[in-house]
Design a protein around this motif. Structure first.
Motif, mmCIF file in Angstrom:
data_model
loop_
_atom_site.group_PDB
_atom_site.id
_atom_site.type_symbol
_atom_site.label_atom_id
_atom_site.label_comp_id
_atom_site.label_asym_id
_atom_site.label_seq_id
_atom_site.Cartn_x
_atom_site.Cartn_y
_atom_site.Cartn_z
ATOM 1 N N ASP A 19 0.851 -1.187 0.000
ATOM 2 C CA ASP A 19 0.000 0.000 0.000
ATOM 3 C C ASP A 19 0.893 1.246 0.000
ATOM 4 O O ASP A 19 1.658 1.457 0.940
ATOM 5 N N VAL A 20 0.779 2.039 -1.069
ATOM 6 C CA VAL A 20 1.556 3.284 -1.152
ATOM 7 C C VAL A 20 0.746 4.357 -0.441
ATOM 8 O O VAL A 20 -0.237 4.883 -0.984
ATOM 9 N N GLN A 21 1.139 4.694 0.749
ATOM 10 C CA GLN A 21 0.312 5.508 1.635
ATOM 11 C C GLN A 21 0.066 6.917 1.102
ATOM 12 O O GLN A 21 -0.996 7.500 1.359
ATOM 13 N N ASP A 22 1.021 7.485 0.382
ATOM 14 C CA ASP A 22 0.847 8.854 -0.095
ATOM 15 C C ASP A 22 0.502 8.912 -1.582
ATOM 16 O O ASP A 22 0.676 9.941 -2.228
ATOM 17 N N ALA A 23 -0.020 7.806 -2.138
ATOM 18 C CA ALA A 23 -0.519 7.813 -3.518
ATOM 19 C C ALA A 23 -1.974 8.248 -3.485
ATOM 20 O O ALA A 23 -2.789 7.675 -2.753
ATOM 21 N N ALA A 24 -2.313 9.255 -4.286
ATOM 22 C CA ALA A 24 -3.663 9.830 -4.245
ATOM 23 C C ALA A 24 -4.561 9.279 -5.338
ATOM 24 O O ALA A 24 -5.480 9.952 -5.781
ATOM 25 N N PHE A 25 -4.306 8.060 -5.794
ATOM 26 C CA PHE A 25 -5.123 7.506 -6.863
ATOM 27 C C PHE A 25 -5.376 6.025 -6.635
ATOM 28 O O PHE A 25 -4.620 5.343 -5.934
ATOM 29 N N THR A 26 -6.449 5.546 -7.204
ATOM 30 C CA THR A 26 -6.764 4.121 -7.265
ATOM 31 C C THR A 26 -7.230 3.811 -8.677
ATOM 32 O O THR A 26 -7.682 4.703 -9.405
ATOM 33 N N CYS A 27 -7.112 2.570 -9.071
ATOM 34 C CA CYS A 27 -7.545 2.146 -10.402
ATOM 35 C C CYS A 27 -8.467 0.946 -10.244
ATOM 36 O O CYS A 27 -8.074 -0.076 -9.671
ATOM 37 N N GLN A 28 -9.690 1.089 -10.735
ATOM 38 C CA GLN A 28 -10.665 0.011 -10.658
ATOM 39 C C GLN A 28 -11.359 -0.164 -12.001
ATOM 40 O O GLN A 28 -11.530 0.800 -12.752
ATOM 41 N N GLU A 29 -11.756 -1.393 -12.306
ATOM 42 C CA GLU A 29 -12.500 -1.707 -13.520
ATOM 43 C C GLU A 29 -13.714 -2.547 -13.144
ATOM 44 O O GLU A 29 -13.626 -3.450 -12.312
ATOM 45 N N GLN A 30 -14.838 -2.241 -13.751
ATOM 46 C CA GLN A 30 -16.031 -3.065 -13.593
ATOM 47 C C GLN A 30 -16.034 -4.118 -14.695
ATOM 48 O O GLN A 30 -15.823 -3.797 -15.866
ATOM 49 N N ALA A 31 -16.251 -5.370 -14.336
ATOM 50 C CA ALA A 31 -16.301 -6.455 -15.319
ATOM 51 C C ALA A 31 -17.739 -6.917 -15.511
ATOM 52 O O ALA A 31 -18.567 -6.829 -14.590
#
Length: 332
Positions: free
Chosen positions: A294-306
């Motif tokens: 977990d990159v604590q100071d990363a301000a992004f996430t990437c998600q995909e709906q399948a």
């Protein structure tokens, strides 16, 4: 005009040569040629423009093809519905390899009530999978929400969509990676399990062991000191996106990508060996040789709906049951 000849015709509409049709239908090229001539004689018109060994649909063939596919689908649906649990099912599902990897087990489990069923998962990018569905080559396609949002010209009003859930990307490393070793030595790990499906807790493991679903916490500065592995093309649509192919926000946290490969297994090999970090789907963490960071100071996430796309008008009862068994609630 009979169903066997129509099946051969539908194969010939997909395949470039008589030999290729023969391989698909388990017939000799001569038998294929006779079946096509027999069908043409029954209709009173040629269906192909024949050039050497090539088969190209003419206007009459193009007119017949969707009708032939509909008749074949209806015949298959009727036979399967009458046979019930003992139906001989040839389930063909297409989609990106990464999505088939994620959902293959659930699809296989959904077919287990049918002892005579076989499952063919054909790896292809999303647009190609939908094109195969439109041609009738497969009964369903696994795609992402991005494709569904931008439905192309080939989209059919008869198609239905069953959500399969959310796919989230995480930074992943092998147990032997220097960063993992450093974080464990400094106590930068979350002691609780995040994989609730597995049950149990950290106390179930030997002291100091790295759990497959344990989360290690690191700063961006720590992470960016190390090499990354990344595909050069999107693993979903096949589009060349370079450093953006895996969903990592290169504009926020520029990485040092040393290893490039579009082969998912080779990418995993770089990670498992401790050679590189990679941004991978959450289900990769089912592998005990991998751990999430977990990159604590990363301000992004990437998600995909399948989602699973299928032809609702032609779906046999077994396909609808498969959708119900492996589908997820819309909010999942």
């Amino acid at each position: 005009m009979n169903l066997t000849d129509l099946r051969i015709f539908a194969s010939a509409a997909r395949q470039p040569t008589l030999a290729d049709v023969g391989l698909e239908m388990h017939l000799t090229p001569s038998a294929v040629s006779k079946a096509l001539r027999r069908l043409e004689d029954s209709l009173g018109k040629p269906l192909f423009d024949r050039s050497a060994r090539q088969l190209v649909l003419n206007a009459s063939g193009a007119l017949l093809l969707p009708r032939a596919q509909a008749l074949l689908a209806m015949a298959e649906q009727a036979k399967a519905d009458v046979q019930g649990d003992h139906a001989v099912i040839d389930c063909r599902i297409a989609g990106p390899a990464i999505l088939l990897w994620r959902h293959g087990e659930a699809l296989a489990a959904a077919l287990r009530p049918y002892p005579e069923a076989s499952l063919h998962m054909q790896a292809m990018f999303e647009d190609d999978a939908l094109a195969a569905l439109a041609r009738g080559d497969v009964q369903a396609a696994v795609v992402t929400g991005e494709v569904l949002d931008g439905k192309g010209a080939q989209w059919s009003a008869a198609w239905e969509v069953a959500p399969l859930g959310t796919l989230a990307q995480h930074l992943v490393a092998g147990l032997g990676h220097p960063l993992v070793q450093a974080l464990m030595a400094s106590g930068g790990s979350d002691a609780r399990r995040h994989d609730q499906r597995a049950g149990g807790g950290a106390h179930d493991q030997p002291t100091g062991a790295v759990l497959p679903a344990t989360v290690l916490h690191a700063t961006a500065a720590q992470v960016l000191q190390h090499d990354f592995a990344c595909p050069s093309h999107s693993l979903f649509c096949g589009e060349r996106r370079g450093a953006r192919s895996d969903g990592w926000r290169e504009d926020q946290l520029p990485r040092r990508i040393r290893y490039w490969t579009d082969d998912l297994q080779l990418l995993l090999a770089f990670v498992k060996s401790g050679t590189a970090l990679a941004y991978l789907p959450d289900f990769a963490l089912d592998d005990a040789a991998l751990v999430r960071i977990d990159v604590q100071d990363a301000a992004f996430t990437c998600q995909e709906q399948a989602a699973l796309v299928y032809d609702g008008e032609r779906a046999a009862s077994w396909l609808r049951q498969l959708v119900q068994r492996c589908g997820a609630p819309p909010h999942a």
